[in-house]
Write a protein that holds these residues in place. Structure first.
Motif, PDB file in Angstrom:
ATOM      1  N   GLU A 319     -17.051  -4.158   9.502  1.00 35.64           N
ATOM      2  CA  GLU A 319     -16.954  -3.148   8.453  1.00 35.64           C
ATOM      3  C   GLU A 319     -15.874  -3.532   7.440  1.00 35.64           C
ATOM      4  OE1 GLU A 319     -16.505   0.801  10.031  1.00 35.64           O
ATOM      5  OE2 GLU A 319     -17.680   0.302  11.814  1.00 35.64           O
ATOM      6  N   PRO A 320     -16.027  -3.086   6.195  1.00 29.45           N
ATOM      7  CA  PRO A 320     -14.989  -3.374   5.189  1.00 29.45           C
ATOM      8  C   PRO A 320     -13.759  -2.513   5.393  1.00 29.45           C
ATOM      9  CG  PRO A 320     -16.689  -1.975   4.247  1.00 29.45           C
ATOM     10  CD  PRO A 320     -17.164  -2.347   5.626  1.00 29.45           C
ATOM     11  N   LEU A 321     -12.651  -2.921   4.809  1.00 29.56           N
ATOM     12  CA  LEU A 321     -11.432  -2.116   4.856  1.00 29.56           C
ATOM     13  C   LEU A 321     -11.705  -0.730   4.286  1.00 29.56           C
ATOM     14  CD1 LEU A 321      -8.836  -4.770   3.587  1.00 29.56           C
ATOM     15  CD2 LEU A 321      -9.165  -3.992   5.942  1.00 29.56           C
ATOM     16  N   SER A 322     -11.011   0.250   4.823  1.00 24.61           N
ATOM     17  CA  SER A 322     -11.279   1.630   4.412  1.00 24.61           C
ATOM     18  C   SER A 322     -10.605   2.014   3.105  1.00 24.61           C
ATOM     19  CB  SER A 322     -10.833   2.599   5.515  1.00 24.61           C
ATOM     20  OG  SER A 322      -9.450   2.457   5.771  1.00 24.61           O
ATOM     21  N   ALA A 323      -9.702   1.166   2.600  1.00 29.83           N
ATOM     22  CA  ALA A 323      -8.996   1.499   1.360  1.00 29.83           C
ATOM     23  C   ALA A 323      -8.818   0.267   0.492  1.00 29.83           C
ATOM     24  CB  ALA A 323      -7.637   2.118   1.668  1.00 29.83           C
ATOM     25  N   ARG A 324      -8.956   0.463  -0.808  1.00 29.54           N
ATOM     26  CA  ARG A 324      -8.649  -0.601  -1.764  1.00 29.54           C
ATOM     27  C   ARG A 324      -7.151  -0.609  -2.034  1.00 29.54           C
ATOM     28  NH1 ARG A 324     -13.000   2.088  -3.969  1.00 29.54           N
ATOM     29  NH2 ARG A 324     -11.628   3.109  -5.496  1.00 29.54           N
ATOM     30  N   GLN A 325      -6.663  -1.712  -2.622  1.00 31.03           N
ATOM     31  CA  GLN A 325      -5.219  -1.840  -2.835  1.00 31.03           C
ATOM     32  C   GLN A 325      -4.654  -0.690  -3.663  1.00 31.03           C
ATOM     33  OE1 GLN A 325      -2.937  -4.594  -1.627  1.00 31.03           O
ATOM     34  NE2 GLN A 325      -1.937  -2.639  -1.922  1.00 31.03           N
ATOM     35  N   GLU A 326      -5.361  -0.290  -4.696  1.00 24.24           N
ATOM     36  CA  GLU A 326      -4.836   0.771  -5.564  1.00 24.24           C
ATOM     37  C   GLU A 326      -4.797   2.133  -4.871  1.00 24.24           C
ATOM     38  OE1 GLU A 326      -9.193  -0.033  -6.775  1.00 24.24           O
ATOM     39  OE2 GLU A 326      -7.409  -1.177  -6.167  1.00 24.24           O
ATOM     40  N   GLU A 327      -5.478   2.255  -3.736  1.00 25.69           N
ATOM     41  CA  GLU A 327      -5.486   3.521  -2.999  1.00 25.69           C
ATOM     42  C   GLU A 327      -4.369   3.609  -1.958  1.00 25.69           C
ATOM     43  OE1 GLU A 327     -10.233   4.568  -2.974  1.00 25.69           O
ATOM     44  OE2 GLU A 327      -9.510   3.028  -1.581  1.00 25.69           O
ATOM     45  N   ILE A 328      -3.665   2.498  -1.726  1.00 27.41           N
ATOM     46  CA  ILE A 328      -2.589   2.478  -0.730  1.00 27.41           C
ATOM     47  C   ILE A 328      -1.268   2.697  -1.457  1.00 27.41           C
ATOM     48  CG2 ILE A 328      -1.447   1.137   1.073  1.00 27.41           C
ATOM     49  CD1 ILE A 328      -4.047  -0.448   1.380  1.00 27.41           C
ATOM     50  N   GLU A 329      -0.656   3.841  -1.204  1.00 25.79           N
ATOM     51  CA  GLU A 329       0.573   4.211  -1.887  1.00 25.79           C
ATOM     52  C   GLU A 329       1.670   4.545  -0.884  1.00 25.79           C
ATOM     53  OE1 GLU A 329      -0.457   7.510  -4.344  1.00 25.79           O
ATOM     54  OE2 GLU A 329      -1.511   6.278  -5.836  1.00 25.79           O
ATOM     55  N   LEU A 330       2.916   4.316  -1.288  1.00 29.23           N
ATOM     56  CA  LEU A 330       4.054   4.681  -0.455  1.00 29.23           C
ATOM     57  C   LEU A 330       4.309   6.181  -0.543  1.00 29.23           C
ATOM     58  CD1 LEU A 330       6.630   1.824  -1.161  1.00 29.23           C
ATOM     59  CD2 LEU A 330       5.547   2.352   1.031  1.00 29.23           C
ATOM     60  N   ARG A 331       4.585   6.773   0.622  1.00 30.62           N
ATOM     61  CA  ARG A 331       4.851   8.213   0.672  1.00 30.62           C
ATOM     62  C   ARG A 331       5.992   8.452   1.652  1.00 30.62           C
ATOM     63  NH1 ARG A 331       3.193  12.415   4.045  1.00 30.62           N
ATOM     64  NH2 ARG A 331       2.169  10.860   5.357  1.00 30.62           N
ATOM     65  N   GLY A 332       7.161   8.780   1.100  1.00 35.74           N
ATOM     66  CA  GLY A 332       8.307   9.083   1.946  1.00 35.74           C
ATOM     67  C   GLY A 332       8.910   7.854   2.592  1.00 35.74           C
TER      68      GLY A 332
END
Length: 444
Positions: A319-332
């Protein structure tokens, strides 16, 4: 994965973490265990269990034939190696594939290429990733003097086949070189079956910053930002943080892009970590790549929301990765404390024994990963880690405060542990200011 049955070739908290990820995806988990772990918590929670052999790791978790037999007997069609043991053993990965099973990790060729530290340096250079000035592989002591003069002192003698902070010896000047080289080669041969070493310049007051990468079979490669793992003793990590405190945005961008570029260059698959040394001037250098899940992966999960172990399983299934790079953000911010059965007052001497009482903390933002419960035995045969205490909060200062509070709730009785040391370190002014480096704890 046709029968959707995964053999877990590991133990402790990472085995339980994989059991849970399998169940989350509707997969069956099979615990492969030693005699010492026959009644362990992760074994009980798995869907099936298979005995590997005796308690020593060499007779169980490091026995390739035993693991493959366990996979065959249990009807598993995939093997998750976790970390440690056989996780970065290219021959094991190759034999898993030859047996018609899915190895949940990168290809044997990539493990081999990135597992040889000298070869990994060359590969990083090919990908345009900066490396610490160093030498080629050395097998002849007569080569060392010229190589050291070119690299410069102080330097490190490092085992080419080493890992986990082992097989590393510092050298301050030319007079020490011959003796240290001989000792390092003997240690490397005994520990890894390969006495090859290389030289690497020692970067004073460097931080250890690593980048989490993920890649799928469709050619997608992303990073999930970085972790700071600078609080170490004898090059073994004690505290990890995500994101790295005080990291300049341009340095973060350059470092994460370099890690993703290296993963793409080698044709990586699954979850891996690219490790860097970060100098006080902001310059960073590649040191190695770990071709597996990391002990400290939970803090990355906390600050990005990416379930790294589930991603490993999905990628292995095609299966492909569940998130694209632009969807991965730092939080806290998140911090992880390794609670080990070690005595800090006795030079971190491992202290196996019965875990008479074990009461983990709880509350918002607090996560505890462990394979143990009160009444269990901390075995002398394996790593001394009892649990990982992970705390998340909107800011780093709040995460530290939450970790302090969690430590006051944590109860570990029956064996010495690193709990009191962690409480002391969290109150240290330099740690609070984010002004630590890889030799900070030992100097302190």
């Amino acid at each position: 994965m046709s029968s959707r049955r995964v053999l877990i070739a590991n133990r402790g908290e990472i085995a339980l973490r994989i059991v849970r990820a399998c169940h989350h995806l509707g997969l069956e988990a099979v615990a492969a265990h030693s005699d010492a772990d026959a009644s362990a918590r992760w074994v009980e929670l798995a869907d099936d269990a298979v005995r590997l052999g005796g308690s020593p790791a060499a007779k169980s978790y490091l026995d390739v034939d035993a693991v493959l037999r366990a996979a065959d007997e249990s009807g598993a069609d995939a093997v998750h190696p976790g970390y440690g043991f056989l996780a970065e053993n290219a021959d094991f990965a190759r034999r898993v594939r030859e047996a018609g099973l899915v190895f949940i990790g990168p290809s044997p060729e990539v493990i081999e290429r990135m597992g040889d530290k000298a070869a990994a340096r060359r590969t990083a250079q090919e990908a345009g990733v900066p490396v610490v000035p160093g030498s080629a592989a050395l097998t002849d002591p007569s080569q060392a003097a010229d190589a050291a003069a070119e690299v410069g002192f102080p330097l490190l003698v490092k085992a080419a086949a080493g890992g986990g902070g082992r097989g590393i010896r510092p050298v301050s000047d030319a007079a020490e070189l011959a003796g240290v080289l001989s000792t390092a080669q003997a240690e490397a041969g005994a520990a890894f079956g390969d006495g090859t070493v290389y030289l690497e310049r020692l970067v004073p007051r460097a931080r250890h910053v690593e980048v989490q990468v993920l890649a799928d079979q469709q050619g997608n490669v992303v990073h999930a930002f970085e972790r700071d793992c600078s609080v170490q003793r004898r090059r073994q990590k004690l505290i990890e943080e995500a994101p790295a405190p005080g990291l300049a945005p341009e340095t973060r961008r350059a470092m994460t892009e370099a890690a993703a570029r290296l993963a793409e260059h080698v044709g990586y698959l699954g979850a891996g970590t690219v490790e860097f040394l970060l100098g006080p001037d902001g310059e960073f250098f590649f040191i190695e790549m770990n071709t597996r899940i990391q002990v400290e992966h939970p803090i990355t999960e906390c600050v990005t929301g990416v379930d790294l172990v589930t991603e490993q399983l999905r990628v292995a299934a095609g299966e492909p990765l569940s998130a694209r790079q632009e969807e991965i953000e730092l939080r806290g911010a998140a911090i992880e404390l390794r609670i080990n059965a070690e005595d800090p007052e006795q030079d971190f001497r491992p202290s196996p024994g019965d875990l008479v009482a074990f009461d983990p903390p709880g509350g918002p933002g607090v996560r505890v990963e462990t394979g143990f419960a009160a009444g269990d035995r901390i075995s002398p045969f394996y790593d001394s880690m009892i649990a990982k205490l992970i705390c998340w909060a909107p800011t780093r200062s709040e995460a530290i405060a939450r970790a302090r509070q969690a430590l006051t709730e944590l109860r570990v009785d029956g064996v010495p542990s690193t709990t009191s040391l962690h409480a002391e370190l969290l109150d240290d002014a330099e740690f609070v200011a984010g002004e630590v480096h890889t030799s900070w704890l030992e100097n302190r």
